[in-house]
Enzyme design. Structure first.
Site, PDB file in Angstrom:
ATOM      1  N   LYS A 107       0.866  -1.182   0.000  1.00 54.03           N
ATOM      2  CA  LYS A 107       0.000   0.000   0.000  1.00 54.03           C
ATOM      3  C   LYS A 107       0.901   1.229   0.000  1.00 54.03           C
ATOM      4  O   LYS A 107       1.697   1.436   0.917  1.00 54.03           O
ATOM      5  CB  LYS A 107      -0.899  -0.008   1.232  1.00 54.03           C
ATOM      6  N   LYS A 147      -2.269  -1.547  -3.626  1.00 55.84           N
ATOM      7  CA  LYS A 147      -3.107  -0.351  -3.556  1.00 55.84           C
ATOM      8  C   LYS A 147      -2.240   0.893  -3.682  1.00 55.84           C
ATOM      9  O   LYS A 147      -1.242   0.977  -2.968  1.00 55.84           O
ATOM     10  CB  LYS A 147      -3.835  -0.371  -2.205  1.00 55.84           C
TER      11      LYS A 147
HETATM   12  C1  PBG Z   1      -6.448   3.934   5.530  1.00 55.70           C
HETATM   13  C2  PBG Z   1      -7.226   3.782   4.281  1.00 55.70           C
HETATM   14  C3  PBG Z   1      -6.967   4.462   3.076  1.00 55.70           C
HETATM   15  C4  PBG Z   1      -7.938   4.095   2.163  1.00 55.70           C
HETATM   16  C5  PBG Z   1      -8.733   3.153   2.788  1.00 55.70           C
HETATM   17  N1  PBG Z   1      -8.290   2.976   4.114  1.00 55.70           N
HETATM   18  C6  PBG Z   1      -5.838   5.330   2.679  1.00 55.70           C
HETATM   19  C7  PBG Z   1      -5.437   6.418   3.545  1.00 55.70           C
HETATM   20  O1  PBG Z   1      -6.267   7.222   4.016  1.00 55.70           O
HETATM   21  O2  PBG Z   1      -4.232   6.537   3.759  1.00 55.70           O
HETATM   22  C8  PBG Z   1      -8.052   4.662   0.782  1.00 55.70           C
HETATM   23  C9  PBG Z   1      -9.069   4.103  -0.134  1.00 55.70           C
HETATM   24  C10 PBG Z   1      -9.356   4.945  -1.317  1.00 55.70           C
HETATM   25  O3  PBG Z   1      -8.717   5.980  -1.588  1.00 55.70           O
HETATM   26  O4  PBG Z   1     -10.283   4.568  -2.048  1.00 55.70           O
HETATM   27  N2  PBG Z   1      -6.690   2.998   6.519  1.00 55.70           N
END
Ligand code: PBG
Length: 324
Positions: free
Chosen positions: A194, A247
């Protein structure tokens, strides 16, 4: 000319016969946002067509998606600032919004498969994914909170948990506490690679979860790194992950492909909020054909090696497929 590749493109029938990659509603996990109240359906400004639903309307939305063939959903809660605190205590309050939502969905629509989110950011006054002390995001001290969260979610009926904070030792710890509590059948989707990405912006609008200070670069990966994803994947596989996820998806197709080549576990990719927003914005301006751009991007993610796609386009894709 003995070889004429164009022969395989000469008609729609032949083109579909030789098509290497196909998409189906079964490939998708649809992320959904839940908020407090009744009869609420509020569009997220930076994500046209995506809403925060109160539980009553969320159930209707899920029901509709099930009829379109989408059966797996990733749930995220939007909480008011007043409930957030340093320790994300609301995350394991059995009467809180998220756990109530999981229980109700599984009661009323038991055929759904629910993936739940295990991270502090929706509940944290700091907007970070882990416990913060003196401006530092703590790794190990956060584990106990995540463990409580995962067990509470499993008790509420979660089929799969997704530890999304991108810190160390998550999968192994959660596997152990889930097993100790008898939840050996609850799967773990590892947020393996991620990246610290600009493409999460609209999601943070949706949840009001932007970090209050600093950024997430001490835990999320550097977009410049590819080999490092193999280290993360090794650890997640050893720690008992059932599925490995990359991701965002579109700017990281090479990473999806890399993990698909090196691991036998199913690979998932999260086509994130900003990737959705870009296509929607361009389409709204009449700058490109939104439907075709959606299909092309989703296909590229699958072609790169993702078996599972988390995407805000899931429902739109399924509607398109029913139409054709
Ligand atoms: C963090 C989280 C994120 C997303 C889902 N859970 C990223 C973040 O804020 O760093 C992003 C999902 C998206 O952009 O669709 N737990």
């Amino acid at each position: 000319m003995l070889r004429r590749p164009r022969r395989n493109r000469k008609s729609a029938v032949i083109r579909s016969l030789v098509q290497e990659t196909t998409l189906s509603a079964d490939d998708f996990i649809f992320p959904l946002f839940v908020t407090d109240g009744q009869n609420q359906r509020v569009e997220i400004k930076s994500m046209p067509g995506i809403y925060r639903y109160s539980l009553d309307l969320l159930l209707e939305e899920i029901h509709q998606c099930m009829q379109l063939g989408i059966r797996t959903f990733a749930l995220f809660p939007q909480l008011s600032e007043s409930i957030k605190d340093t320790y994300a205590k609301e995350s394991y309050n059995p009467d809180g919004l998220y756990l109530r939502t999981i229980r109700t969905i599984k009661e009323q629509l038991p055929a759904t498969c629910l993936m739940t989110d295990v991270a502090m950011d929706p509940y944290s006054a700091d907007g970070h994914d882990g416990l913060v002390r003196n401006g530092e995001i703590l790794n190990d001290e956060t584990l106990e909170i995540l463990g409580k969260m995962a067990i509470a979610q499993a008790k509420a009926g979660a089929d799969m948990v997704g530890p999304s904070d991108m810190m160390d030792g998550r999968v192994g710890y959660l596997r152990q506490v889930l097993d100790d509590e008898g939840f050996t059948q609850v799967s773990i989707m590892a947020y393996t690679a991620k990246y610290a990405s600009a493409f999460y912006g609209p999601f943070r609008d949706a949840l009001d979860s932007a970090p209050k200070f600093g950024d997430k670069k001490t835990y999320q990966m550097d977009p410049a790194n590819r080999r490092e994803a193999l280290i993360e994947a090794d650890l997640d596989a050893q720690e008992g992950a059932d599925i490995l996820m990359v991701k965002p998806a579109l700017a990281y197709l090479d990473v999806i492909s890399l993990l698909n080549q090196h691991y036998d576990l199913p690979i998932a990719a999260y086509n994130v909020s900003g990737e959705y927003a870009m296509i929607k914005a361009a389409a709204r301006n009449g700058w490109l054909d939104g439907e075709r751009a959606m299909l092309e991007c989703l296909l590229s993610i699958k072609r790169a090696g993702a078996k599972i796609i988390l995407s805000y386009f899931a429902k739109e894709f399924a509607q398109w497929q029913q139409k054709v």
